[in-house]
Enzyme design. Structure first.
Site, PDB file in Angstrom:
ATOM      1  N   ASP A  80       0.829  -1.207   0.000  1.00 17.10           N
ATOM      2  CA  ASP A  80       0.000   0.000   0.000  1.00 17.10           C
ATOM      3  C   ASP A  80       0.862   1.256   0.000  1.00 17.10           C
ATOM      4  O   ASP A  80       2.033   1.242   0.393  1.00 17.10           O
ATOM      5  CB  ASP A  80      -0.948   0.019   1.198  1.00 17.10           C
ATOM      6  CG  ASP A  80      -0.232  -0.121   2.538  1.00 17.10           C
ATOM      7  OD1 ASP A  80       0.774  -0.864   2.600  1.00 17.10           O
ATOM      8  OD2 ASP A  80      -0.672   0.491   3.529  1.00 17.10           O
ATOM      9  N   GLU A  82      -0.669  -1.910   5.209  1.00 19.74           N
ATOM     10  CA  GLU A  82       0.202  -1.862   6.391  1.00 19.74           C
ATOM     11  C   GLU A  82       0.148  -0.504   7.065  1.00 19.74           C
ATOM     12  O   GLU A  82       0.329  -0.397   8.278  1.00 19.74           O
ATOM     13  CB  GLU A  82       1.650  -2.193   5.987  1.00 19.74           C
ATOM     14  CG  GLU A  82       2.624  -2.286   7.156  1.00 19.74           C
ATOM     15  CD  GLU A  82       3.171  -0.949   7.624  1.00 19.74           C
ATOM     16  OE1 GLU A  82       3.453  -0.809   8.833  1.00 19.74           O
ATOM     17  OE2 GLU A  82       3.308  -0.030   6.784  1.00 19.74           O
ATOM     18  N   GLU A  83      -0.099   0.541   6.282  1.00 17.04           N
ATOM     19  CA  GLU A  83       0.051   1.902   6.789  1.00 17.04           C
ATOM     20  C   GLU A  83      -1.109   2.395   7.646  1.00 17.04           C
ATOM     21  O   GLU A  83      -0.983   3.432   8.301  1.00 17.04           O
ATOM     22  CB  GLU A  83       0.226   2.884   5.607  1.00 17.04           C
ATOM     23  CG  GLU A  83       1.489   2.676   4.793  1.00 17.04           C
ATOM     24  CD  GLU A  83       2.754   3.132   5.510  1.00 17.04           C
ATOM     25  OE1 GLU A  83       2.656   3.565   6.679  1.00 17.04           O
ATOM     26  OE2 GLU A  83       3.831   3.061   4.896  1.00 17.04           O
ATOM     27  N   HIS A  94       7.976   8.579   4.630  1.00 18.04           N
ATOM     28  CA  HIS A  94       6.730   9.352   4.746  1.00 18.04           C
ATOM     29  C   HIS A  94       6.930  10.829   4.386  1.00 18.04           C
ATOM     30  O   HIS A  94       6.071  11.654   4.679  1.00 18.04           O
ATOM     31  CB  HIS A  94       6.108   9.223   6.146  1.00 18.04           C
ATOM     32  CG  HIS A  94       5.649   7.834   6.473  1.00 18.04           C
ATOM     33  ND1 HIS A  94       4.598   7.576   7.346  1.00 18.04           N
ATOM     34  CD2 HIS A  94       6.056   6.618   6.055  1.00 18.04           C
ATOM     35  CE1 HIS A  94       4.419   6.269   7.448  1.00 18.04           C
ATOM     36  NE2 HIS A  94       5.302   5.664   6.658  1.00 18.04           N
TER      37      HIS A  94
END
Length: 391
Positions: A80, A138-139, A361
């Site tokens: 993702d 996962e995020e 990020h």
């Protein structure tokens, strides 16, 4: 055979780069990765490797059964993206507004798909079974790992390994720890309801902005004065929203943030002390509040025997690599759920671009693509070492 396998992985390098860049151009955020999942499934379809899609949501599990007896070992990659507008000016820049692979999951997927293709010609010589776990989401809590596990996808697996391309670790360095490796990651929201009014008449108000400002400072004392200094914890206030214009006293204020811990007792202590701190500040000022605390992923706690395989044997996959046993990171990962279910280990694969100092990020995040075969080689070496350990 293994030298030929590692050479086959090196031969997949350009293919891995193409895959990574395609995925990078077409990112999909957590729980919306339908096209990415189709791309992964189509790859296994082309290779003729059996797979199951829709596992726990958008997850995909592919199975390569070796021709020799052995254990079932799962190798996991997430796929993702994040809700970030990319700022890199590269040929493979995201074409989806507001979405970006800003954490390397495109690389994880490319490495695992490249590994599957490299292993296929050696299937008859492989011991046991390789399970390729492609995980969505996962995020974003609750994440995809738990949902995939709940389908029974790992029930008959003997061990599980995963890696994260790590942009702050130099290329060629493999890092892990024999025990706690990444922190449990929680989030919180504090909403303060005061009484707004004219900026010239503060005595007639209950200033939510001032109360929230005091809380930002007071909450820092939860860790510094309530948690045993020999224990590790982080409490971060990440956002502060309050006020509308220069001459109005704020009616409301909202704080959000994160707490990172390794010890469940420390986690519960922090929640309790936060509640006391918030209640004291708000009631003392005559304001109301709500405190929402969401427990996120548990800590990534490596199994010592499997982490030792990474530290001891990763260089067998590539003599240019070196391994380091490191202190835990305060970042979080839902790979933790796999390790609660099965023996295994998680590790970092160095992917730093010299001079490119943008962290995970960040809108300008990127990684050195030469790390892709390193990730694939060390994953298959972990599978190999586990097989030999139980031969």
């Amino acid at each position: 055979m293994w030298e030929s396998v590692f050479q086959a992985i090196d031969d997949q390098y350009e293919n891995m780069v193409r895959t990574r860049r395609y995925l990078h151009k077409h990112p999909e955020v957590s729980f919306h990765e339908t096209e990415t999942a189709s791309f992964i499934a189509d790859t296994y379809e082309r290779l003729g490797i059996p797979y199951q899609k829709g596992v726990g949501g958008n997850g995909i599990v592919a199975t390569l059964a070796g021709g020799k007896p052995g254990k079932k070992v799962a190798l996991r990659a997430d796929f993702d993206a994040l809700p970030i507008q990319e700022e890199n000016e590269v040929d493979y820049k995201s074409t989806n507004d507001g979405a970006m692979h800003a954490c390397g999951h495109d690389g994880h997927t490319a490495a695992l798909l490249g590994l599957a293709e490299a292993l296929l010609p050696f299937q008859d010589q492989l011991p046991g079974t390789v399970i390729f776990v492609h995980q969505h989401a996962e995020e974003l809590v609750p994440g995809g790992a738990k949902a995939m596990i709940n389908t029974g996808a790992l029930d008959d697996v003997d061990a599980v390994f995963g890696t994260h391309l790590w942009a702050s670790t130099p290329l060629g360095v493999i890092q892990t720890s024999k025990g706690p490796f990444m922190a449990g990651a929680d989030s919180f929201t504090i909403k303060i309801q005061g009484k707004g009014g004219h900026g010239a008449q503060p005595h007639l108000t209950k200033d939510a902005l001032v109360i929230a400002s005091q809380l930002v400072s007071s909450l820092q004392q939860v860790v510094s004065r309530k948690v045993d200094p020999l224990k590790t914890a982080v409490l971060t206030v990440g956002t502060f929203e309050s006020g509308q214009t220069f001459n109005i006293i704020a009616d409301t204020a909202t704080l959000t943030g994160t707490v990172r811990t390794f010890d469940p007792e420390v986690q519960e202590l922090i929640i309790e002390e936060m509640e006391k701190t918030i209640k004291g500040a708000c009631l003392g000022a005559g304001a109301d509040y709500t405190f929402d605390y969401e427990k996120g992923y548990p800590p990534v706690d490596n199994h010592a025997a499997q982490a030792e395989l990474i530290l001891k044997d990763a260089t067998k996959a590539d003599s240019s690599l070196r391994t380091e046993e490191v202190d835990p990171s305060m970042a979080g990962e839902d790979f933790a759920y796999y390790l609660q279910k099965k023996p295994g280990a998680f590790y970092f694969t160095g992917a730093q671009i010299p001079g490119h100092a943008y962290p995970h990020h960040h809108p300008k995040f990127d990684f050195d693509e030469r790390a892709l075969p390193h990730a694939a080689k060390t994953l298959v070496q972990a599978y190999r070492s586990f097989q030999e350990q139980h031969d």
